[in-house]
Design an enzyme around this catalytic site. Structure first.
Site, PDB file in Angstrom:
ATOM      1  N   GLN A 123     -10.134  -3.730  -3.126  1.00 16.48           N
ATOM      2  CA  GLN A 123     -11.420  -3.242  -2.627  1.00 16.48           C
ATOM      3  C   GLN A 123     -12.512  -3.475  -3.663  1.00 16.48           C
ATOM      4  O   GLN A 123     -13.619  -3.907  -3.333  1.00 16.48           O
ATOM      5  CB  GLN A 123     -11.325  -1.741  -2.313  1.00 16.48           C
ATOM      6  CG  GLN A 123     -12.620  -1.137  -1.836  1.00 16.48           C
ATOM      7  CD  GLN A 123     -13.041  -1.650  -0.461  1.00 16.48           C
ATOM      8  OE1 GLN A 123     -12.261  -1.598   0.476  1.00 16.48           O
ATOM      9  NE2 GLN A 123     -14.260  -2.156  -0.341  1.00 16.48           N
ATOM     10  N   HIS A 135      -7.477   0.926  -6.402  1.00 19.60           N
ATOM     11  CA  HIS A 135      -7.675   0.072  -5.217  1.00 19.60           C
ATOM     12  C   HIS A 135      -8.344  -1.231  -5.676  1.00 19.60           C
ATOM     13  O   HIS A 135      -9.514  -1.496  -5.388  1.00 19.60           O
ATOM     14  CB  HIS A 135      -8.544   0.823  -4.206  1.00 19.60           C
ATOM     15  CG  HIS A 135      -8.477   0.279  -2.813  1.00 19.60           C
ATOM     16  ND1 HIS A 135      -7.715  -0.819  -2.469  1.00 19.60           N
ATOM     17  CD2 HIS A 135      -9.094   0.691  -1.660  1.00 19.60           C
ATOM     18  CE1 HIS A 135      -7.869  -1.051  -1.164  1.00 19.60           C
ATOM     19  NE2 HIS A 135      -8.687  -0.169  -0.658  1.00 19.60           N
ATOM     20  N   CYS A 181     -16.271   1.902   0.778  1.00 21.49           N
ATOM     21  CA  CYS A 181     -15.074   1.108   1.087  1.00 21.49           C
ATOM     22  C   CYS A 181     -14.652   1.261   2.541  1.00 21.49           C
ATOM     23  O   CYS A 181     -13.965   0.396   3.070  1.00 21.49           O
ATOM     24  CB  CYS A 181     -13.937   1.479   0.143  1.00 21.49           C
ATOM     25  SG  CYS A 181     -13.370   3.181   0.302  1.00 21.49           S
ATOM     26  N   ASP A 210     -17.134   7.592  -1.683  1.00 20.41           N
ATOM     27  CA  ASP A 210     -15.870   7.478  -0.938  1.00 20.41           C
ATOM     28  C   ASP A 210     -15.571   8.861  -0.361  1.00 20.41           C
ATOM     29  O   ASP A 210     -16.211   9.856  -0.735  1.00 20.41           O
ATOM     30  CB  ASP A 210     -14.756   6.995  -1.896  1.00 20.41           C
ATOM     31  CG  ASP A 210     -13.429   6.725  -1.187  1.00 20.41           C
ATOM     32  OD1 ASP A 210     -13.429   6.555   0.050  1.00 20.41           O
ATOM     33  OD2 ASP A 210     -12.380   6.703  -1.870  1.00 20.41           O
ATOM     34  N   ARG A 212     -13.600  -8.307   1.814  1.00 23.70           N
ATOM     35  CA  ARG A 212     -12.175  -8.034   1.551  1.00 23.70           C
ATOM     36  C   ARG A 212     -11.374  -9.297   1.836  1.00 23.70           C
ATOM     37  O   ARG A 212     -10.463  -9.665   1.095  1.00 23.70           O
ATOM     38  CB  ARG A 212     -11.661  -6.891   2.447  1.00 23.70           C
ATOM     39  CG  ARG A 212     -12.251  -5.522   2.159  1.00 23.70           C
ATOM     40  CD  ARG A 212     -11.821  -4.996   0.812  1.00 23.70           C
ATOM     41  NE  ARG A 212     -10.373  -4.937   0.664  1.00 23.70           N
ATOM     42  CZ  ARG A 212      -9.603  -3.937   1.129  1.00 23.70           C
ATOM     43  NH1 ARG A 212     -10.152  -2.909   1.731  1.00 23.70           N
ATOM     44  NH2 ARG A 212      -8.294  -3.953   0.957  1.00 23.70           N
ATOM     45  N   ARG A 255       0.878  -1.178   0.000  1.00 23.39           N
ATOM     46  CA  ARG A 255       0.000   0.000   0.000  1.00 23.39           C
ATOM     47  C   ARG A 255       0.906   1.215   0.000  1.00 23.39           C
ATOM     48  O   ARG A 255       1.714   1.404   0.926  1.00 23.39           O
ATOM     49  CB  ARG A 255      -0.907   0.012   1.231  1.00 23.39           C
ATOM     50  CG  ARG A 255      -1.548   1.363   1.473  1.00 23.39           C
ATOM     51  CD  ARG A 255      -2.644   1.348   2.486  1.00 23.39           C
ATOM     52  NE  ARG A 255      -3.820   0.685   1.955  1.00 23.39           N
ATOM     53  CZ  ARG A 255      -5.045   0.814   2.477  1.00 23.39           C
ATOM     54  NH1 ARG A 255      -5.246   1.578   3.533  1.00 23.39           N
ATOM     55  NH2 ARG A 255      -6.074   0.188   1.947  1.00 23.39           N
TER      56      ARG A 255
END
Ligand code: CP
Ligand code: NVA
Length: 302
Positions: free
Chosen positions: A132, A129, A260, A220, A288, A102
């Site tokens: 996700q 991402h 998310c 988001d 996830r 990440r």
């Protein structure tokens, strides 16, 4: 499939294959059926940004698969003191069987894959991402029974989430309508990708236009990790780009809402809508684990 660097590298078949395996692994985990596909394998998990879900789900997932996860914070690694990613990649490839990273720049993830000799999984960059969005697609399919033909709506920033959702939705036969303020659109390469899908993609300014007849509404945060300094400017730019009851009234009656997480109530989503859809949002968070285990098995199993 050697790596998961971004969804645009994957074929539709590869994405569906991961979702199918994720469903199977979820079933096996719920029924205590052993699925130790990665016995004896080690996964390094490099974090240059904070995380709750990604860290815990990868760590637990790797354990459930019989493997060994190592949490590597960039605060403690030499990479945090400037050791080139090209060298880090070649060193870690001699110790580990896979790397999850990440970080900020997508280029760093691509370089890790280029210079290393082991699978690399993108656990979020400023650009995308993918883990996700695999969990999001898995959740949509779980609740709706299909992906093909559904309409996804994304409200807000043209950020890593919007980018991966556009690619993931279009590759799995969904249509997607996004609403973002001027100056916060997704990057040109994502718009070029979407243009190939004709009227299955739409970018508009008004959230209500994007949400019309949606099967799934997603949003988001207005300010992503690393953009904290811009928070005030962004709050102004995104005013009105909120998933609230007015917006949901134009979506389909049985529309899902996904986020998310972490969520900022009364910013991108109201507490009312969040709580009304909490069962979907927390199933999404759980997924996830299952989706990433499917990715780990796909790229790391011999
Ligand atoms: N959604 C997500 O990636 O959460 P974390 O930042 O907690 O990992
Ligand atoms: N866009 C958000 C997603 C967090 C999971 C960020 O990058 O901070």
């Amino acid at each position: 499939m050697k790596h998961l660097l971004k969804l645009s590298d994957c074929t539709s078949e590869e994405i569906i294959g991961i979702l199918n395996l994720a469903d199977q692994l979820k079933y096996e985990q719920k029924h205590n059926i052993p699925h130790r596909h990665l016995e004896g394998k080690s996964l390094g998990m490099i974090f240059e940004k904070a995380s709750t879900r990604t860290r815990v789900s990868f760590e637990v997932g790797m354990n459930q698969l019989g493997g060994y996860p190592l949490f590597l914070s960039s605060n403690d690694l030499q990479i945090g003191r400037g050791e080139p990613v090209e060298d880090t990649a070649r060193v870690l490839s001699r110790f580990l069987d896979g790397i999850m990273i990440r970080t900020f720049e997508q280029e760093e993830v691509e370089k890790l894959a280029e210079y290393g000799s082991i699978p690399v999984i993108n656990g979020l960059t400023d650009y995308c991402h993918p883990c996700q969005v695999l969990a999001d697609l898995m959740t949509i399919r779980e609740f709706k029974g299909k992906l093909e033909g559904l309409k996804m709506t994304f409200i807000g920033d043209g950020n890593n989430m919007m980018n991966s959702l556009i690619v993931g939705a279009l590759k799995t036969g969904m249509s997607i309508s996004v609403a973002c303020p001027e100056g916060y659109e997704p990057p040109q390469d994502i718009l070029d990708f979407a243009a190939e899908y004709g009227d299955k993609f739409e970018m508009v300014r008004k959230p209500l236009d994007a949400a019309k007849d949606a099967d799934v509404v997603i949003t988001d945060v207005w300010a992503s990790m690393g953009q904290e300094d811009e928070k005030k400017i962004r709050e102004k730019a995104f005013a009105g780009y909120q998933v609230n009851s007015e917006l949901m009234s134009v979506a389909k009656k049985d529309a899902m809402v996904l986020h998310c997480l972490p969520a900022h109530r009364e910013e991108e989503i109201t507490a009312e809508v969040f709580e009304a859809h909490a069962n979907e949002i927390f199933e999404e968070a759980e997924n996830r684990l299952h989706a990433q285990k499917a990715v780990l098995v796909t790229v790391m199993k011999d």
